[in-house]
Design a protein around this motif. Sequence first.
Motif, PDB file in Angstrom:
ATOM      1  N   ARG A   1       0.969  -1.107   0.131  1.00  0.00           N
ATOM      2  CA  ARG A   1      -0.133   0.064  -0.009  1.00  0.00           C
ATOM      3  C   ARG A   1       0.957   1.324  -0.070  1.00  0.00           C
ATOM      4  O   ARG A   1       0.605   2.160  -0.743  1.00  0.00           O
ATOM      5  N   GLU A   2       1.790   1.288   0.913  1.00  0.00           N
ATOM      6  CA  GLU A   2       2.790   2.319   0.904  1.00  0.00           C
ATOM      7  C   GLU A   2       3.463   2.643  -0.546  1.00  0.00           C
ATOM      8  O   GLU A   2       3.554   3.778  -0.935  1.00  0.00           O
TER       9      GLU A   2
ATOM     10  N   ALA B   1       0.804   3.981  -2.940  1.00  0.00           N
ATOM     11  CA  ALA B   1       0.742   5.351  -2.727  1.00  0.00           C
ATOM     12  C   ALA B   1       1.753   6.330  -3.227  1.00  0.00           C
ATOM     13  O   ALA B   1       1.478   7.351  -3.967  1.00  0.00           O
TER      14      ALA B   1
ATOM     15  N   SER C   1       1.552   6.362  -6.867  1.00  0.00           N
ATOM     16  CA  SER C   1       0.390   7.282  -7.467  1.00  0.00           C
ATOM     17  C   SER C   1       0.716   8.681  -7.384  1.00  0.00           C
ATOM     18  O   SER C   1       0.414   9.644  -8.077  1.00  0.00           O
ATOM     19  N   THR C   2       1.657   8.968  -6.051  1.00  0.00           N
ATOM     20  CA  THR C   2       1.971  10.416  -6.137  1.00  0.00           C
ATOM     21  C   THR C   2       3.082  10.729  -7.113  1.00  0.00           C
ATOM     22  O   THR C   2       2.899  11.967  -7.859  1.00  0.00           O
TER      23      THR C   2
END
Length: 467
Positions: free
Chosen positions: A74-75, A78, A81-82
């Motif tokens: 998940r990290e 993220a 995605s950023t």
Amino acid sequence: MGIAQDTGTGSSLLLAGGVLIGALCLVLLGGLLMLRQRRAELDRREERLTAELQRLHQHEDELAARAAESERVREELAARSTESRLLLERTAGLTSAQAREEVVRAAESEARRDAALTVREIERQAVTEGEGRAREIIASAIQRLAAEHTAETVVTTLRLPSEDMKGRVIGREGRNIRAFEAVTGVNLIVDDTPGLVQLSCFDPVRRESARLTLESLLADGRIHPARIEEAHERSRSEVERLCVRAGEDALLTVGIGAAGEMAPELVRTLGTLRYRTSYGQNVLGHLVESAHLAGMMAAELGVDPEPVRRAALLHDIGKALSHEVAGSHALIGAEFARRHGESAEVVHAIAAHHGEVEAKTVEAVLTQAADACSAGRPGARKESVEAYVRRLERLEEIALAHDGVTKVYAMQAGREVRVMVQPEAVDDLRAQEIAREVARQVREELTYPGQIRITVVRESRATEVAR
């Protein structure tokens, strides 16, 4: 012998005791065996539970490891995605807020298009289902009503008993004709037409009073200013009586009698419309006809016909007052009816019959429909050539004012308007919007009998030349 008996008895007791002790030993032995079995079974269960507990511990360890892996993924997502968002912003030159607005605009445009398609489909279904029922009701009402064709004019012609009566009508140095026009307020036209004179006035009630006055003077033969005044007073009283009688006859014809009493001033004013015309159609006859149509349509729909007939009979009563009070005859008539005790439903139907007030009741809608049917039927009305040409020109101007329209044709005596649009500039949905906007403007700006159909034509052509 006694000793022998005691010996035998003791032996028997010993034997019984031995048997009892043996039985007790067997019972104890069986109990010990059962205890051993239960203990063995408990040991096996303990081994199984221990193994199950070990497996649960292992499963917990696996879950913890998976949770840690999921958190790591998940990290990582993220972070990616950023990075992707930043890369897209750098590539497109848009911030996230701007990109969000762009996405919202695209979704809004798509939603509007879907809504337009849905609205068009709903309208098509409503027209398909409702048009047939409406035509059936209106056609049934019209077929059941027989009405006269228009034959009214704004000039009254009187035939003289003899040609020399013209001189007596004019009088010495024209004093009789001047007195007649001053007393009656009507123009008396005496021309070269043999045996005829004409009365001209915008107010048909005054024209009728003048006609009766002149007929009385011609029948008596004595024509002078004092006699003219006397004859005019009698004629005015006669016209007043005829107006009241015409209003009462209209109420009886429509079926509004003791069950629906009407104020005397309303009845008298209604009767004055006997002498008024609209596009050549007698206004009182139009009101009676509209009341019959509205009542029949109300009966077909299961609505109480009495207030509907009442509203239709009074919907144009403002035309008897429009030359005295400024404003729309619909609003003038509604206020006049309200002041004389008519119900709120009737007042609203009168005010809304030309669309100046939104129709919110069944009575108002049926009054509009009856008014349109009576005014639009063949032979009901006529209009001047100038007004007809102006209406056609305005129809074409309204349609040409829209973007993408190339040509406009008013057809079928102004009952249909064909609008040609550029196919590359106007799509199918925009064509539907143009038709709706033109129809709305026509309703708001023009006065016309019946209805006008707006047809927007969008045609795409592909042309090639073979050489």
